[in-house]
Design a protein around this motif. Structure first.
Motif, PDB file in Angstrom:
ATOM      1  N   THR A   2      -1.577 -37.892  -9.286  1.00 10.18           N
ATOM      2  CA  THR A   2      -0.346 -38.588  -9.649  1.00 10.18           C
ATOM      3  C   THR A   2       0.241 -37.954 -10.910  1.00 10.18           C
ATOM      4  O   THR A   2      -0.395 -37.132 -11.567  1.00 10.18           O
ATOM      5  N   THR A   3       1.465 -38.359 -11.236  1.00  8.81           N
ATOM      6  CA  THR A   3       2.069 -37.922 -12.490  1.00  8.81           C
ATOM      7  C   THR A   3       1.402 -38.649 -13.652  1.00  8.81           C
ATOM      8  O   THR A   3       0.690 -39.642 -13.458  1.00  8.81           O
ATOM      9  N   GLN A   4       1.638 -38.177 -14.873  1.00  6.71           N
ATOM     10  CA  GLN A   4       1.029 -38.784 -16.050  1.00  6.71           C
ATOM     11  C   GLN A   4       1.691 -40.103 -16.426  1.00  6.71           C
ATOM     12  O   GLN A   4       1.112 -40.889 -17.161  1.00  6.71           O
ATOM     13  N   ALA A   5       2.900 -40.349 -15.947  1.00 10.28           N
ATOM     14  CA  ALA A   5       3.582 -41.602 -16.259  1.00 10.28           C
ATOM     15  C   ALA A   5       2.851 -42.757 -15.592  1.00 10.28           C
ATOM     16  O   ALA A   5       2.653 -42.771 -14.369  1.00 10.28           O
ATOM     17  N   GLY A   6       2.451 -43.748 -16.381  1.00  9.54           N
ATOM     18  CA  GLY A   6       1.633 -44.843 -15.850  1.00  9.54           C
ATOM     19  C   GLY A   6       2.324 -45.685 -14.804  1.00  9.54           C
ATOM     20  O   GLY A   6       1.675 -46.261 -13.944  1.00  9.54           O
ATOM     21  N   PHE A   7       3.663 -45.805 -14.878  1.00  8.95           N
ATOM     22  CA  PHE A   7       4.378 -46.643 -13.937  1.00  8.95           C
ATOM     23  C   PHE A   7       5.314 -45.816 -13.048  1.00  8.95           C
ATOM     24  O   PHE A   7       6.307 -46.329 -12.540  1.00  8.95           O
ATOM     25  N   ARG A  20      20.874 -46.392 -16.877  1.00  6.90           N
ATOM     26  CA  ARG A  20      20.723 -45.829 -18.227  1.00  6.90           C
ATOM     27  C   ARG A  20      21.934 -46.125 -19.097  1.00  6.90           C
ATOM     28  O   ARG A  20      21.790 -46.546 -20.250  1.00  6.90           O
ATOM     29  N   PHE A  21      23.139 -45.923 -18.590  1.00  2.00           N
ATOM     30  CA  PHE A  21      24.327 -45.986 -19.441  1.00  2.00           C
ATOM     31  C   PHE A  21      25.042 -47.337 -19.417  1.00  2.00           C
ATOM     32  O   PHE A  21      25.864 -47.610 -20.298  1.00  2.00           O
ATOM     33  N   ILE A  22      24.752 -48.157 -18.440  1.00  2.00           N
ATOM     34  CA  ILE A  22      25.398 -49.468 -18.391  1.00  2.00           C
ATOM     35  C   ILE A  22      24.429 -50.587 -18.766  1.00  2.00           C
ATOM     36  O   ILE A  22      24.759 -51.466 -19.565  1.00  2.00           O
ATOM     37  N   PHE A  23      23.211 -50.522 -18.198  1.00  2.00           N
ATOM     38  CA  PHE A  23      22.257 -51.606 -18.442  1.00  2.00           C
ATOM     39  C   PHE A  23      21.132 -51.217 -19.400  1.00  2.00           C
ATOM     40  O   PHE A  23      20.233 -52.010 -19.668  1.00  2.00           O
ATOM     41  N   SER A  24      21.155 -49.972 -19.884  1.00  2.00           N
ATOM     42  CA  SER A  24      20.110 -49.471 -20.790  1.00  2.00           C
ATOM     43  C   SER A  24      18.715 -49.693 -20.203  1.00  2.00           C
ATOM     44  O   SER A  24      17.778 -50.100 -20.892  1.00  2.00           O
ATOM     45  N   TYR A  25      18.592 -49.413 -18.905  1.00  2.00           N
ATOM     46  CA  TYR A  25      17.325 -49.611 -18.199  1.00  2.00           C
ATOM     47  C   TYR A  25      16.984 -48.343 -17.428  1.00  2.00           C
ATOM     48  O   TYR A  25      17.791 -47.833 -16.651  1.00  2.00           O
ATOM     49  N   GLU A  26      15.799 -47.825 -17.673  1.00  2.00           N
ATOM     50  CA  GLU A  26      15.338 -46.653 -16.931  1.00  2.00           C
ATOM     51  C   GLU A  26      13.817 -46.637 -16.937  1.00  2.00           C
ATOM     52  O   GLU A  26      13.182 -46.901 -17.969  1.00  2.00           O
ATOM     53  N   GLN A  27      13.232 -46.365 -15.795  1.00  2.00           N
ATOM     54  CA  GLN A  27      11.781 -46.303 -15.662  1.00  2.00           C
ATOM     55  C   GLN A  27      11.386 -44.988 -15.002  1.00  2.00           C
ATOM     56  O   GLN A  27      12.187 -44.367 -14.288  1.00  2.00           O
ATOM     57  N   ALA A  28      10.143 -44.593 -15.221  1.00  2.00           N
ATOM     58  CA  ALA A  28       9.668 -43.306 -14.717  1.00  2.00           C
ATOM     59  C   ALA A  28       9.740 -43.216 -13.197  1.00  2.00           C
ATOM     60  O   ALA A  28      10.026 -42.151 -12.638  1.00  2.00           O
TER      61      ALA A  28
END
Length: 345
Positions: A291-296, A201-209
């Motif tokens: 499952t959770t509502q997050a598609g991925f 999140r803070f270094i590569f600006s990448y985050e997924q569910a």
């Protein structure tokens, strides 16, 4: 981490016979092993009733059948209870005169296996499901397995039976050939997974569910599956203003009453409420592969509902072992454990 209580070595060391009258010990031994048999029959019948659509035992007692009413199948399911309870009672009678501590260690060995299998299951399912979700969100899954299989892997009713269940089966096999509970490793993996979220999140600006889902999945397993081990090691919080000053015999009385009235009753409450019908809080999400509502995200929400069942069963098993150890303290049997908390002597 070693297995619960060094079970195998201690069980073999305490295979001798008890001295004095063993009528009370026999009653406790019968109660404990029958409790375990009833638990196994309950879980098995839950599977037969709600997963295989058999009628259940309720129609025999005036209740509603699950699906079509079939008295013969209901009688067979009731026979599961009778058979397992009879086997448990027969085993308990054959152990008459033996030390209760040996039974306690033997039961803890059973629980050790259950928890090991659960640990390997969440480990393998977590890694594999996270890998699938990562490949899906990055658009790499189609090229790797083909569009048809990639589409199927996006459906919980496919991923559950054809990915998760084989991994759980493999985990049961692995549990039979290992002797570690793995709680330290699971705790480390929770920290590592959370660290990856922070770095992404803070270094590569990448985050997924799926990354947050993996942390929740492993953390819930760590908390619920380690509870039985913590009970065995006297690690749960105890308000011991009075307890610490009790004699070993008095502590045995307190622990035995608490194991039955507080521990086992709570576990059965969870099982009956959570698995009492198709709409129950454990059965409903598992039957629907929820499952959770997050598609991925990860497709493991239904398994997390099942964690409650594993928690209740493993704690119930451990409370039976705890009861046997407590009564052994009352009887003055040798071989009492030394725990890190110093609660058992």
């Amino acid at each position: 981490m070693s297995s619960i209580g060094g079970v195998s070595e201690q069980a073999s060391a305490m295979s001798g016979t008890a001295t004095g009258s063993d009528t009370g010990a026999l009653v406790v031994r019968l109660f404990g092993w029958i409790m375990l048999a009833a638990t196994a029959a309950f879980v098995l019948n839950n599977y037969l009733t709600y997963w295989l659509d058999l009628p259940g035992v309720a129609p025999l007692f005036g209740g509603a059948a699950n699906g079509s009413d079939n008295p013969a199948m209901s009688a067979v399911q009731l026979g599961v209870y009778a058979l397992l309870i009879a086997l448990a009672a027969g085993y308990a009678l054959r152990q008459r005169g033996k030390l209760l501590r040996a039974d306690s260690r033997r039961i803890s060995a059973i629980n050790d296996f259950v928890i090991r299998a659960a640990f390997f299951a969440v480990l393998s399912v977590g890694f594999v499901d996270a890998a699938i979700s990562f490949l899906r969100v990055e658009g790499l899954l189609d090229g790797l397995v083909g569009s048809e299989l990639a589409t199927e892997l996006g459906r919980s009713r496919f991923r559950g039976p054809y990915v998760h269940m084989p991994l759980i089966g493999l985990s049961i096999v692995l549990a039979a050939f290992t002797r570690t509970l793995g709680f330290i490793w699971l705790a480390l993996l929770v920290v590592a997974a959370e660290l990856l979220i922070v770095l992404g999140r803070f270094i590569f600006s990448y985050e997924q569910a799926f990354m947050a889902d993996l942390v929740r999945f492993w953390y819930a397993a760590l908390f619920l599956f380690a509870s039985a081990y913590t009970l065995w090691e006297e690690g749960h919080v105890r308000v011991d203003v009075f307890y610490a000053a009790f004699s070993t015999r008095t502590k045995g009385y307190v622990n035995s009453v608490g194991a039955v009235l507080l521990g086992m009753s709570l576990c059965w409450t969870i099982l009956i409420i959570g698995m009492g019908s198709k709409q129950a809080i454990i059965n409903a999400p598992m039957l629907a592969y929820e499952t959770t509502q997050a598609g991925f995200g990860l497709y493991v929400k239904y398994l997390m509902a099942g964690f409650l069942g594993v928690f209740a069963v493993s704690m119930l098993i451990q409370f039976v072992a705890y009861l046997f150890d407590a009564v052994a303290d009352i009887r003055g049997e040798p071989g009492a454990r030394n725990t890190s908390s110093g609660a058992a002597h």
